[in-house]
Scaffold this active site. Structure first.
Site, PDB file in Angstrom:
ATOM      1  N   ILE A  25      70.668  55.627  18.607  1.00  0.00           N
ATOM      2  CA  ILE A  25      72.095  55.533  18.885  1.00  0.00           C
ATOM      3  C   ILE A  25      72.892  55.001  17.697  1.00  0.00           C
ATOM      4  CG2 ILE A  25      71.812  55.308  21.374  1.00  0.00           C
ATOM      5  CD1 ILE A  25      72.073  52.302  21.100  1.00  0.00           C
ATOM      6  N   GLY A  26      72.213  54.703  16.599  1.00  0.00           N
ATOM      7  CA  GLY A  26      72.914  54.220  15.426  1.00  0.00           C
ATOM      8  C   GLY A  26      71.983  54.126  14.244  1.00  0.00           C
ATOM      9  N   GLY A  28      71.856  52.526   9.925  1.00  0.00           N
ATOM     10  CA  GLY A  28      72.443  51.945   8.732  1.00  0.00           C
ATOM     11  C   GLY A  28      71.538  52.196   7.548  1.00  0.00           C
ATOM     12  N   ALA A  31      68.348  50.054   8.582  1.00  0.00           N
ATOM     13  CA  ALA A  31      68.090  49.802   9.997  1.00  0.00           C
ATOM     14  C   ALA A  31      68.460  51.013  10.846  1.00  0.00           C
ATOM     15  CB  ALA A  31      68.870  48.581  10.471  1.00  0.00           C
ATOM     16  N   LYS A  32      67.752  51.150  11.957  1.00  0.00           N
ATOM     17  CA  LYS A  32      68.053  52.175  12.943  1.00  0.00           C
ATOM     18  C   LYS A  32      68.122  51.500  14.303  1.00  0.00           C
ATOM     19  CE  LYS A  32      65.555  55.579  10.160  1.00  0.00           C
ATOM     20  NZ  LYS A  32      64.373  56.468  10.061  1.00  0.00           N
ATOM     21  N   VAL A  33      69.029  51.981  15.133  1.00  0.00           N
ATOM     22  CA  VAL A  33      69.252  51.356  16.437  1.00  0.00           C
ATOM     23  C   VAL A  33      68.882  52.343  17.536  1.00  0.00           C
ATOM     24  CG1 VAL A  33      70.917  50.192  17.933  1.00  0.00           C
ATOM     25  CG2 VAL A  33      71.116  49.991  15.445  1.00  0.00           C
ATOM     26  N   LYS A  48      66.955  47.169  17.495  1.00  0.00           N
ATOM     27  CA  LYS A  48      67.370  47.419  16.114  1.00  0.00           C
ATOM     28  C   LYS A  48      66.143  47.311  15.227  1.00  0.00           C
ATOM     29  CE  LYS A  48      71.131  46.263  12.935  1.00  0.00           C
ATOM     30  NZ  LYS A  48      72.374  45.473  12.799  1.00  0.00           N
ATOM     31  N   ASP A 136      83.780  41.157  10.653  1.00  0.00           N
ATOM     32  CA  ASP A 136      83.892  42.600  10.880  1.00  0.00           C
ATOM     33  C   ASP A 136      84.357  42.871  12.311  1.00  0.00           C
ATOM     34  OD1 ASP A 136      83.855  45.253  10.105  1.00  0.00           O
ATOM     35  OD2 ASP A 136      81.738  45.552  10.590  1.00  0.00           O
TER      36      ASP A 136
END
Length: 340
Positions: A25-26, A28, A31-33, A48, A136
């Site tokens: 679902i995400g 970076g 990192a992967k979520v 995460k 952020d």
């Protein structure tokens, strides 16, 4: 395990400890979520996955998550480590983030925005009181649950600060950055958070950010001058509240303690007070009994939670306890275990 492992497919799911990773679902840089299932309870969680090669950039985020326990901040359950990866297991909020809500359903009413931002302000003030700044704050990092609970998330730029410390890192999301950050001056992270809170509230009630232009340079000029149109569909008091948050001079910008006392935020409700964390007490005997039936040692669970180890014992306890809290009066059914 390789740090560039593939996302689990429909035919093969990747298991990490007691968790089965599902859809990604995400993502970076390091990192992967994933959305995942806790095998014992069938609870949805977020995992995460962080490459240890990029761990240093996430060390502050982990510190923040371990340091903050607030009903309006996403909870960390467990940290699982493999030779190449670090997995952070966190709670999953089914309604997604505020950005998605705005895109799908349009701006919130002033009353809805107030209800949401009382929760965000409570969480952020708690962070500041604990010496942590977010840096952020934006709709993407405000999560929504089915019962109307709002939670602050993603402390990737979070950092511990002292009362008189100034920060210099240029970070955050451009449209939500405070003037002093855009000028790349030493800045007070807490005052920068208040500015971002103002931009986020404006976006929430209008659907757009207050500072717009044909180029980033023109937007920056508007931010530095504090030039924006009054939010439409908002009361005069609400507009004044946003303008107060978006005070260009950080020395004149309010603290979150001052924000909590503002009449707009407290209209129709009791004055918002700083969150008081409940005193630590004995663990839930029902959850401990259930965990014992699944093979956990109660003494070890109590030690794990007491010392905040974020290991399997603590993670399982926190997940089961949260399930019990979210479903009062209902029995929690576990795979391979009795009902709670």
């Amino acid at each position: 395990m390789s740090d560039d492992f593939a996302a689990p497919s429909d035919t093969h799911s990747l298991c990490i400890g007691d968790y089965v990773l599902q859809s990604r679902i995400g993502q970076g840089a390091c990192a992967k979520v994933y959305l995942a299932w806790h095998v014992l309870s069938g609870t949805e969680v977020v995992v995460k996955a962080i490459s240890l090669k990029g761990f240093s950039r996430y060390a502050r985020e982990i510190y923040c998550l371990k340091s903050l326990q607030h009903p309006n901040i996403t909870a960390l359950f467990e940290v699982v480590t493999t030779p190449d990866m670090l997995f952070l297991v966190m709670e999953h909020l089914r309604e997604g983030d505020l950005r998605q809500r705005l895109e799908n359903h349009g701006p919130l009413s002033e009353r809805q925005a107030r209800a949401a931002f009382r929760q965000v302000v409570s969480a952020l003030q708690y962070c500041h009181r604990r010496g942590i700044v977010h840096r952020d704050l934006k709709p993407d990092n405000i999560l929504l649950d089915e019962d109307g609970t709002v939670k602050l998330a993603d402390f990737g730029f979070g950092r511990r600060v002292s009362d008189d410390s100034k920060l210099s890192t240029f970070c955050g999301t451009f449209y939500y950055m405070a003037p002093e950050v855009l000028r790349q001056e030493p800045y007070d992270g807490r005052k920068a958070d208040v500015w971002s809170l103002g931009v986020t509230l404006y976006k929430t009630v209008t659907g757009t950010v207050p500072f717009q232009g044909e180029s980033l340079a023109k937007i920056k000029a508007q931010v530095l001058a504090g030039q924006f149109e009054a939010p439409h569909r908002m009361s005069r008091q609400g507009g004044q509240f946003i303008r107060w948050l978006l005070t260009v001079d950080p020395s004149q910008r309010p603290t979150l303690e001052e924000v909590m006392r503002h009449p707009w935020l407290n209209r129709g409700q009791e004055e918002l007070r700083p969150y008081s964390q409940p005193p630590g007490g004995d663990l839930d005997p029902q959850v401990l009994e259930l965990m014992q039936s699944l093979g956990f040692e109660p003494d070890q669970v109590e030690q794990s939670v007491g010392e905040r180890k974020y290991d399997r014992d603590m993670g399982t306890y926190l997940i089961l306890k949260k399930m019990e809290t979210k479903m009062p009066g209902r029995k929690v059914k576990l795979r391979g275990g009795p009902a709670l």
